[in-house]
Design a protein around this motif. Structure first.
Motif, mmCIF file in Angstrom:
data_model
loop_
_atom_site.group_PDB
_atom_site.id
_atom_site.type_symbol
_atom_site.label_atom_id
_atom_site.label_comp_id
_atom_site.label_asym_id
_atom_site.label_seq_id
_atom_site.Cartn_x
_atom_site.Cartn_y
_atom_site.Cartn_z
ATOM 1 N N LEU A 247 0.864 -1.174 0.000
ATOM 2 C CA LEU A 247 0.000 0.000 0.000
ATOM 3 C C LEU A 247 0.901 1.224 0.000
ATOM 4 O O LEU A 247 1.630 1.471 0.963
ATOM 5 N N MET A 248 0.847 1.977 -1.099
ATOM 6 C CA MET A 248 1.814 3.057 -1.292
ATOM 7 C C MET A 248 1.518 4.288 -0.434
ATOM 8 O O MET A 248 2.377 5.136 -0.253
ATOM 9 N N ASP A 249 0.297 4.398 0.077
ATOM 10 C CA ASP A 249 -0.024 5.570 0.906
ATOM 11 C C ASP A 249 0.167 5.291 2.400
ATOM 12 O O ASP A 249 -0.192 6.102 3.250
ATOM 13 N N LYS A 250 0.729 4.092 2.727
ATOM 14 C CA LYS A 250 1.015 3.760 4.134
ATOM 15 C C LYS A 250 2.527 3.663 4.332
ATOM 16 O O LYS A 250 3.269 3.471 3.372
ATOM 17 N N THR A 251 2.964 3.722 5.575
ATOM 18 C CA THR A 251 4.396 3.550 5.849
ATOM 19 C C THR A 251 4.773 2.077 5.744
ATOM 20 O O THR A 251 3.906 1.189 5.707
ATOM 21 N N VAL A 252 6.083 1.818 5.713
ATOM 22 C CA VAL A 252 6.593 0.448 5.733
ATOM 23 C C VAL A 252 6.054 -0.284 6.963
ATOM 24 O O VAL A 252 5.567 -1.414 6.867
ATOM 25 N N PHE A 253 6.098 0.372 8.121
ATOM 26 C CA PHE A 253 5.603 -0.249 9.353
ATOM 27 C C PHE A 253 4.142 -0.678 9.190
ATOM 28 O O PHE A 253 3.779 -1.822 9.490
ATOM 29 N N ASP A 254 3.302 0.256 8.700
ATOM 30 C CA ASP A 254 1.868 -0.041 8.580
ATOM 31 C C ASP A 254 1.603 -1.163 7.580
ATOM 32 O O ASP A 254 0.680 -1.964 7.773
ATOM 33 N N ASN A 255 2.390 -1.230 6.510
ATOM 34 C CA ASN A 255 2.243 -2.315 5.540
ATOM 35 C C ASN A 255 2.506 -3.671 6.193
ATOM 36 O O ASN A 255 1.753 -4.627 5.993
ATOM 37 N N ASN B 28 9.197 5.167 6.491
ATOM 38 C CA ASN B 28 9.158 5.652 5.101
ATOM 39 C C ASN B 28 7.965 5.072 4.353
ATOM 40 O O ASN B 28 7.515 3.965 4.653
ATOM 41 N N PRO B 29 7.484 5.797 3.346
ATOM 42 C CA PRO B 29 6.519 5.183 2.426
ATOM 43 C C PRO B 29 7.277 4.261 1.459
ATOM 44 O O PRO B 29 8.427 4.551 1.120
ATOM 45 N N PRO B 30 6.664 3.161 1.017
ATOM 46 C CA PRO B 30 7.362 2.199 0.150
ATOM 47 C C PRO B 30 7.932 2.833 -1.124
ATOM 48 O O PRO B 30 8.961 2.370 -1.628
ATOM 49 N N ALA B 31 7.288 3.890 -1.633
ATOM 50 C CA ALA B 31 7.743 4.501 -2.889
ATOM 51 C C ALA B 31 9.169 5.034 -2.783
ATOM 52 O O ALA B 31 9.844 5.184 -3.792
ATOM 53 N N THR B 32 9.641 5.304 -1.554
ATOM 54 C CA THR B 32 10.994 5.848 -1.387
ATOM 55 C C THR B 32 12.037 4.737 -1.284
ATOM 56 O O THR B 32 13.218 5.001 -1.105
ATOM 57 N N GLY C 16 13.600 -1.321 -5.443
ATOM 58 C CA GLY C 16 12.802 -2.508 -5.762
ATOM 59 C C GLY C 16 13.101 -3.674 -4.836
ATOM 60 O O GLY C 16 12.190 -4.365 -4.357
ATOM 61 N N GLY C 17 14.400 -3.882 -4.559
ATOM 62 C CA GLY C 17 14.791 -4.978 -3.669
ATOM 63 C C GLY C 17 14.287 -4.755 -2.251
ATOM 64 O O GLY C 17 13.844 -5.690 -1.578
ATOM 65 N N GLU C 18 14.328 -3.490 -1.815
ATOM 66 C CA GLU C 18 13.838 -3.178 -0.459
ATOM 67 C C GLU C 18 12.334 -3.377 -0.375
ATOM 68 O O GLU C 18 11.819 -3.899 0.625
ATOM 69 N N GLN C 19 11.631 -2.964 -1.424
ATOM 70 C CA GLN C 19 10.170 -3.150 -1.424
ATOM 71 C C GLN C 19 9.827 -4.642 -1.368
ATOM 72 O O GLN C 19 8.889 -5.048 -0.677
ATOM 73 N N GLN C 20 10.618 -5.448 -2.074
ATOM 74 C CA GLN C 20 10.363 -6.890 -2.026
ATOM 75 C C GLN C 20 10.581 -7.403 -0.602
ATOM 76 O O GLN C 20 9.834 -8.257 -0.120
#
Ligand code: ADP
Ligand code: ADP
Length: 227
Positions: free
Chosen positions: A91-99, A133-137, A140-144
């Motif tokens: 979810l791109m509008d949430k933080t990494v923690f919230d995801n 942070n929001p995932p968009a920042t 690709g590897g970190e988002q995975q």
């Protein structure tokens, strides 16, 4: 842990996706599933995660016969499975923690438990410092890795990954596989579908191979061996 008995799957349009597939993954095993595009890999994963039902044959997860379970037990079985996708669907509008917290929020865990578990999971994948942070920042590897933390945050005994390294270069792909190895060493059964044969060749894990819906090879060798 995962058992397929003579499983066939024909989609409503008549497309045969799996044909008499038989295999068993024991608790604590780490297994790769490979085959060309269209071979039936995604279908096999969908049968395990109860997103599709077999046309013929039986699928057992953790001793549950998936053809016999009730609607309530579906949620119960799904809780035992951590799913990881190629496109991590964050979810791109949430933080990494919230995801990462999301599955625990849905399960009704307390704030204190959520904090502890999300921190442990993010620490495991090396991203605790990016929790706000929001995932968009993230790369690709970190988002995975965020997707992986979310999948394992409730400590599922089974981890399923569908092309988890699909968009990553070889070095990052290996990093992701090392993470799965760590969860496997901690006791989880890990099942990874990939068409990345170069990656598999560098590993020494059991590899199941599908071709046109048939299981043409079950490399029951060197499972779990050190690299
Ligand atoms: P893979 O993941 O190995 O690429 P899939 O399991 O996605 O293979 O597909 C296996 C076969 O089933 C393919 O021929 C595909 O076109 C077909 N298939 C997959 N999903 C569906 C669907 N929802 N409806 C009809 N046919 C499907
Ligand atoms: P802790 O016991 O404090 O949670 P661990 O290092 O054992 O610390 O685990 C860190 C995180 O790794 C866990 O929160 C969980 O997300 C994940 N994890 C550990 N073991 C497993 C497992 N067997 N299956 C799935 N996930 C696991």
């Amino acid at each position: 842990m995962i058992r397929f008995e003579e499983v066939s799957k024909t989609y409503p349009g008549g497309q045969l996706a799996l044909s008499k597939v038989d295999f068993h993954v024991a608790p604590g095993e780490m297994v790769f599933l490979t085959g060309h595009s269209g071979a039936g890999k995604s279908t096999l994963l969908k049968l395990i995660s109860l997103m599709e039902r077999p046309s013929v044959g039986k699928v057992y997860i953790n001793g549950h016969d998936l053809s016999r379970i009730t609607r309530r037990d579906v949620a119960y079985v799904r809780r035992d499975i951590g799913m990881i996708f190629q496109n991590h669907q964050l979810l791109m509008d949430k933080t990494v923690f919230d995801n990462v917290a999301l599955p625990l929020v849905i399960e009704g865990y307390s704030r204190k438990q959520i904090y502890a578990r999300v921190h442990a999971a993010l620490d495991r994948v090396g991203l605790l410092h990016k929790q706000h942070n929001p995932p968009a920042t993230l790369s690709g590897g970190e988002q995975q890795r965020v997707g992986i933390a979310r999948a394992v945050v409730n400590r599922p005994p089974i981890i399923l990954a569908d092309e988890p390294t699909g968009n990553l270069d070889p070095a990052l792909s290996l990093e992701i596989i090392r993470l799965f190895e760590a969860f496997n060493k901690a006791g989880a059964s890990v099942f990874i579908a990939t068409h990345d044969l170069g990656l598999i060749a560098r590993m020494h894990y059991r590899t199941l191979t599908l071709k046109s819906g048939q299981m043409i090879n079950d490399g029951l060798t060197e499972s779990g061996a050190e690299l």
